[in-house]
Design a protein around this motif. Structure first.
Motif, PDB file in Angstrom:
ATOM      1  N   GLY A  68      12.454 -46.333  14.980  1.00  0.00           N
ATOM      2  CA  GLY A  68      13.580 -45.415  14.758  1.00  0.00           C
ATOM      3  C   GLY A  68      13.634 -44.914  13.324  1.00  0.00           C
ATOM      4  O   GLY A  68      13.724 -43.708  13.072  1.00  0.00           O
ATOM      5  N   PHE A  69      13.565 -45.841  12.375  1.00  0.00           N
ATOM      6  CA  PHE A  69      13.606 -45.435  10.965  1.00  0.00           C
ATOM      7  C   PHE A  69      12.353 -44.666  10.562  1.00  0.00           C
ATOM      8  O   PHE A  69      12.416 -43.742   9.753  1.00  0.00           O
ATOM      9  N   GLY A  70      11.209 -45.031  11.128  1.00  0.00           N
ATOM     10  CA  GLY A  70       9.967 -44.316  10.836  1.00  0.00           C
ATOM     11  C   GLY A  70      10.015 -42.881  11.323  1.00  0.00           C
ATOM     12  O   GLY A  70       9.584 -41.957  10.633  1.00  0.00           O
ATOM     13  N   TRP A  71      10.558 -42.703  12.519  1.00  0.00           N
ATOM     14  CA  TRP A  71      10.680 -41.349  13.078  1.00  0.00           C
ATOM     15  C   TRP A  71      11.592 -40.507  12.203  1.00  0.00           C
ATOM     16  O   TRP A  71      11.301 -39.361  11.877  1.00  0.00           O
ATOM     17  N   TRP A  72      12.701 -41.104  11.795  1.00  0.00           N
ATOM     18  CA  TRP A  72      13.664 -40.431  10.934  1.00  0.00           C
ATOM     19  C   TRP A  72      13.024 -40.072   9.590  1.00  0.00           C
ATOM     20  O   TRP A  72      13.153 -38.934   9.107  1.00  0.00           O
ATOM     21  N   ALA A  73      12.307 -41.011   8.986  1.00  0.00           N
ATOM     22  CA  ALA A  73      11.665 -40.768   7.690  1.00  0.00           C
ATOM     23  C   ALA A  73      10.598 -39.680   7.794  1.00  0.00           C
ATOM     24  O   ALA A  73      10.467 -38.842   6.896  1.00  0.00           O
ATOM     25  N   ALA A  74       9.846 -39.677   8.879  1.00  0.00           N
ATOM     26  CA  ALA A  74       8.807 -38.646   9.062  1.00  0.00           C
ATOM     27  C   ALA A  74       9.434 -37.266   9.160  1.00  0.00           C
ATOM     28  O   ALA A  74       8.885 -36.290   8.634  1.00  0.00           O
ATOM     29  N   LEU A 125      12.182 -36.338   7.696  1.00  0.00           N
ATOM     30  CA  LEU A 125      12.654 -35.985   6.353  1.00  0.00           C
ATOM     31  C   LEU A 125      11.524 -35.460   5.471  1.00  0.00           C
ATOM     32  O   LEU A 125      11.754 -34.650   4.581  1.00  0.00           O
ATOM     33  N   LEU A 126      10.300 -35.939   5.701  1.00  0.00           N
ATOM     34  CA  LEU A 126       9.161 -35.533   4.884  1.00  0.00           C
ATOM     35  C   LEU A 126       8.801 -34.070   5.083  1.00  0.00           C
ATOM     36  O   LEU A 126       8.347 -33.413   4.161  1.00  0.00           O
ATOM     37  N   ASP A 131      -0.759 -35.762   7.842  1.00  0.00           N
ATOM     38  CA  ASP A 131      -1.591 -36.138   8.990  1.00  0.00           C
ATOM     39  C   ASP A 131      -1.690 -37.656   9.119  1.00  0.00           C
ATOM     40  O   ASP A 131      -1.744 -38.192  10.219  1.00  0.00           O
ATOM     41  N   LEU A 132      -1.689 -38.346   7.972  1.00  0.00           N
ATOM     42  CA  LEU A 132      -1.745 -39.802   7.979  1.00  0.00           C
ATOM     43  C   LEU A 132      -0.462 -40.396   8.563  1.00  0.00           C
ATOM     44  O   LEU A 132      -0.493 -41.463   9.172  1.00  0.00           O
ATOM     45  N   VAL A 133       0.655 -39.698   8.400  1.00  0.00           N
ATOM     46  CA  VAL A 133       1.919 -40.142   8.995  1.00  0.00           C
ATOM     47  C   VAL A 133       1.756 -40.223  10.509  1.00  0.00           C
ATOM     48  O   VAL A 133       2.164 -41.199  11.142  1.00  0.00           O
ATOM     49  N   HIS A 134       1.131 -39.207  11.095  1.00  0.00           N
ATOM     50  CA  HIS A 134       0.915 -39.209  12.543  1.00  0.00           C
ATOM     51  C   HIS A 134      -0.035 -40.334  12.953  1.00  0.00           C
ATOM     52  O   HIS A 134       0.171 -40.978  13.986  1.00  0.00           O
ATOM     53  N   ASP A 177      -2.262 -50.610   7.531  1.00  0.00           N
ATOM     54  CA  ASP A 177      -3.142 -50.067   6.500  1.00  0.00           C
ATOM     55  C   ASP A 177      -2.845 -48.588   6.272  1.00  0.00           C
ATOM     56  O   ASP A 177      -2.796 -48.126   5.132  1.00  0.00           O
ATOM     57  N   ARG A 178      -2.632 -47.837   7.340  1.00  0.00           N
ATOM     58  CA  ARG A 178      -2.310 -46.421   7.203  1.00  0.00           C
ATOM     59  C   ARG A 178      -0.960 -46.245   6.517  1.00  0.00           C
ATOM     60  O   ARG A 178      -0.780 -45.344   5.691  1.00  0.00           O
ATOM     61  N   GLY A 179      -0.017 -47.120   6.830  1.00  0.00           N
ATOM     62  CA  GLY A 179       1.284 -47.071   6.163  1.00  0.00           C
ATOM     63  C   GLY A 179       1.176 -47.392   4.684  1.00  0.00           C
ATOM     64  O   GLY A 179       1.803 -46.737   3.843  1.00  0.00           O
ATOM     65  N   ALA A 180       0.363 -48.384   4.352  1.00  0.00           N
ATOM     66  CA  ALA A 180       0.157 -48.726   2.941  1.00  0.00           C
ATOM     67  C   ALA A 180      -0.509 -47.581   2.196  1.00  0.00           C
ATOM     68  O   ALA A 180      -0.170 -47.287   1.048  1.00  0.00           O
ATOM     69  N   GLU A 181      -1.437 -46.903   2.846  1.00  0.00           N
ATOM     70  CA  GLU A 181      -2.084 -45.757   2.217  1.00  0.00           C
ATOM     71  C   GLU A 181      -1.064 -44.648   1.952  1.00  0.00           C
ATOM     72  O   GLU A 181      -1.114 -43.977   0.914  1.00  0.00           O
ATOM     73  N   LEU A 182      -0.142 -44.443   2.866  1.00  0.00           N
ATOM     74  CA  LEU A 182       0.912 -43.447   2.647  1.00  0.00           C
ATOM     75  C   LEU A 182       1.706 -43.750   1.384  1.00  0.00           C
ATOM     76  O   LEU A 182       2.021 -42.855   0.603  1.00  0.00           O
ATOM     77  N   VAL A 183       2.019 -45.028   1.186  1.00  0.00           N
ATOM     78  CA  VAL A 183       2.809 -45.421   0.025  1.00  0.00           C
ATOM     79  C   VAL A 183       1.975 -45.399  -1.250  1.00  0.00           C
ATOM     80  O   VAL A 183       2.351 -44.775  -2.242  1.00  0.00           O
ATOM     81  N   TYR A 184       0.831 -46.076  -1.240  1.00  0.00           N
ATOM     82  CA  TYR A 184       0.084 -46.278  -2.475  1.00  0.00           C
ATOM     83  C   TYR A 184      -0.832 -45.119  -2.847  1.00  0.00           C
ATOM     84  O   TYR A 184      -1.182 -44.957  -4.005  1.00  0.00           O
ATOM     85  N   ARG A 185      -1.216 -44.303  -1.909  1.00  0.00           N
ATOM     86  CA  ARG A 185      -2.058 -43.153  -2.227  1.00  0.00           C
ATOM     87  C   ARG A 185      -1.234 -41.881  -2.405  1.00  0.00           C
ATOM     88  O   ARG A 185      -1.482 -41.101  -3.321  1.00  0.00           O
TER      89      ARG A 185
END
Length: 114
Positions: free
Chosen positions: A14-20, A22-23, A31-34, A84-92
């Protein structure tokens, strides 16, 4: 543990959908979000399936338990890939990270040896 994971997944999805939303679609790494979302939805569906099977076959032993263990290991792999994809979203790409500068400090990292 799977039941607690499902409860957490419902909140996270739910929160992920909401955050996506907002982006927006122009954000870096969109694309990495998807990709992250797809892995985590797959993990949630797999977790729900494993939990349902475990509850349905809770009084049986043998191959069912081995199969559920194998599916749980697959679940861990899918979760690791999604994480890993989520971490890449944050750190990259800095998604979800404030752009505020760090506060100034008197701390010195020069090479003083005592």
């Amino acid at each position: 543990m799977h039941t607690l994971g499902i409860i957490g997944a419902v909140w996270a999805l739910g929160f992920g959908w909401w955050a996506a939303e907002l982006l927006g679609h122009d954000s870096p790494g969109h694309d990495l979000v998807h990709n992250h979302r797809d892995f985590m939805i797959a993990a949630s569906v797999l977790s729900l399936s494993i939990t349902g099977l475990a509850w349905w076959k809770r009084h049986e032993h043998g191959r069912w338990r081995i199969g559920l263990l194998a599916l749980s290991l697959v679940l861990v792999v899918v979760m690791a890939l999604g994480s890993d994809r989520g971490a890449e979203l944050v750190y990259r790409y800095g998604v979800g990270v404030s752009n505020e500068p760090f506060p100034e400090s008197d701390h010195d990292h020069s090479d003083h040896h005592h």
